[in-house]
Design an enzyme around this catalytic site. Structure first.
Site, PDB file in Angstrom:
ATOM      1  N   ASP A   1     -61.320   3.626  50.298  1.00  0.00           N
ATOM      2  CA  ASP A   1     -61.966   2.863  49.058  1.00  0.00           C
ATOM      3  C   ASP A   1     -60.980   2.740  48.057  1.00  0.00           C
ATOM      4  O   ASP A   1     -60.052   3.480  47.956  1.00  0.00           O
ATOM      5  CB  ASP A   1     -63.152   3.946  48.648  1.00  0.00           C
ATOM      6  N   GLY A   2     -61.440   1.868  47.139  1.00  0.00           N
ATOM      7  CA  GLY A   2     -60.274   1.820  45.879  1.00  0.00           C
ATOM      8  C   GLY A   2     -61.270   1.770  44.688  1.00  0.00           C
ATOM      9  O   GLY A   2     -62.608   1.501  44.687  1.00  0.00           O
TER      10      GLY A   2
ATOM     11  N   GLU B   1     -58.237  -1.350  47.007  1.00  0.00           N
ATOM     12  CA  GLU B   1     -58.931  -1.404  48.253  1.00  0.00           C
ATOM     13  C   GLU B   1     -57.771  -1.760  49.132  1.00  0.00           C
ATOM     14  O   GLU B   1     -57.602  -1.110  50.183  1.00  0.00           O
ATOM     15  CB  GLU B   1     -60.076  -2.481  48.098  1.00  0.00           C
TER      16      GLU B   1
ATOM     17  N   ASP C   1     -65.809  -0.371  52.251  1.00  0.00           N
ATOM     18  CA  ASP C   1     -66.959  -0.971  51.649  1.00  0.00           C
ATOM     19  C   ASP C   1     -66.418  -2.295  50.919  1.00  0.00           C
ATOM     20  O   ASP C   1     -67.303  -3.086  50.090  1.00  0.00           O
ATOM     21  CB  ASP C   1     -67.617   0.093  50.697  1.00  0.00           C
TER      22      ASP C   1
ATOM     23  N   HIS D   1     -71.571   3.160  48.192  1.00  0.00           N
ATOM     24  CA  HIS D   1     -72.433   4.212  47.486  1.00  0.00           C
ATOM     25  C   HIS D   1     -73.959   4.278  47.984  1.00  0.00           C
ATOM     26  O   HIS D   1     -74.963   4.165  47.517  1.00  0.00           O
ATOM     27  CB  HIS D   1     -72.747   3.615  45.809  1.00  0.00           C
TER      28      HIS D   1
ATOM     29  N   ASP E   1     -64.632   7.373  48.216  1.00  0.00           N
ATOM     30  CA  ASP E   1     -64.790   7.078  46.863  1.00  0.00           C
ATOM     31  C   ASP E   1     -64.088   8.230  45.732  1.00  0.00           C
ATOM     32  O   ASP E   1     -63.786   7.862  44.898  1.00  0.00           O
ATOM     33  CB  ASP E   1     -66.136   6.599  46.347  1.00  0.00           C
TER      34      ASP E   1
END
Length: 188
Positions: A39-40, A77, A99, A153, A163
């Site tokens: 995740d970024g 990302e 994601d 999320h 995250d």
């Protein structure tokens, strides 16, 4: 164990495996896979950013995160995937979970056209983040990677952890920026 720093490459080898070694001709170890969750994050876009990755191999987890003072969410990302893949010691079968449709579609659908068009989009504009797309493509050369999109999320434990690591990176970037500006958490 494939969970350490090193230069890696990408391959779409689907092939022939030595029964004795469990290694494909490209050097990919086929008997097990590394799961990577990335995740970024960015505070402002652009702004201070961070990336995070959880690597899981044979029931063991390794966590990575990093930061940049002035960046974009898309760059973070990309950096999450790059750093995770580059940390692998040898060719591996990888299941990468992200994601980011920008990341997944960019590497699985768009990059082939970008290369053919001299790193230009269909509208003949320069590809954004070309430096990182090239770095990611180079990092993938020695691996067999299956890309999986997960809803962000949405309670996916590993995505939530990635995250949190990315947000840790954002906090680190902010702290570095505040330190460089001579301010502290109290505004002084």
């Amino acid at each position: 164990a494939p969970l350490s720093p090193g230069r890696e490459k990408r391959g779409r080898v689907r092939a022939h495996m030595s029964a004795k070694s469990g290694v494909t001709p490209s050097g990919v170890h086929s008997h097990d896979a590394v799961d990577i969750f990335t995740d970024g994050a960015c505070s402002g876009n652009p702004g201070p950013g961070g990336w995070g990755a959880v690597l899981r191999w044979r029931g063991r987890d390794k966590e990575l995160f990093g930061a940049e003072a002035a960046t974009t969410n898309n760059r973070m990302e990309l950096m999450a995937a790059i750093a995770a893949i580059e940390s692998l010691k040898r060719g591996a079968r990888v299941r990468l979970h992200t994601d980011s449709l920008y990341l997944k579609d960019g590497i699985t659908r768009w990059i082939h056209r970008w290369r053919a068009n001299g790193w230009r989009t269909a509208n003949r504009k320069p590809v954004k983040n070309e430096d990182l797309w090239r770095r990611l493509a180079a990092a993938l050369e020695r691996h067999e990677v299956a890309w999986h999109w997960v809803r962000g999320h949405a309670g996916h434990p590993e995505n939530e952890r990635a995250d949190a690591l990315a947000r840790q990176g954002v906090a680190s970037a902010r702290a570095e920026s505040d330190g460089a500006n001579g301010t502290d958490a109290n505004g002084g």
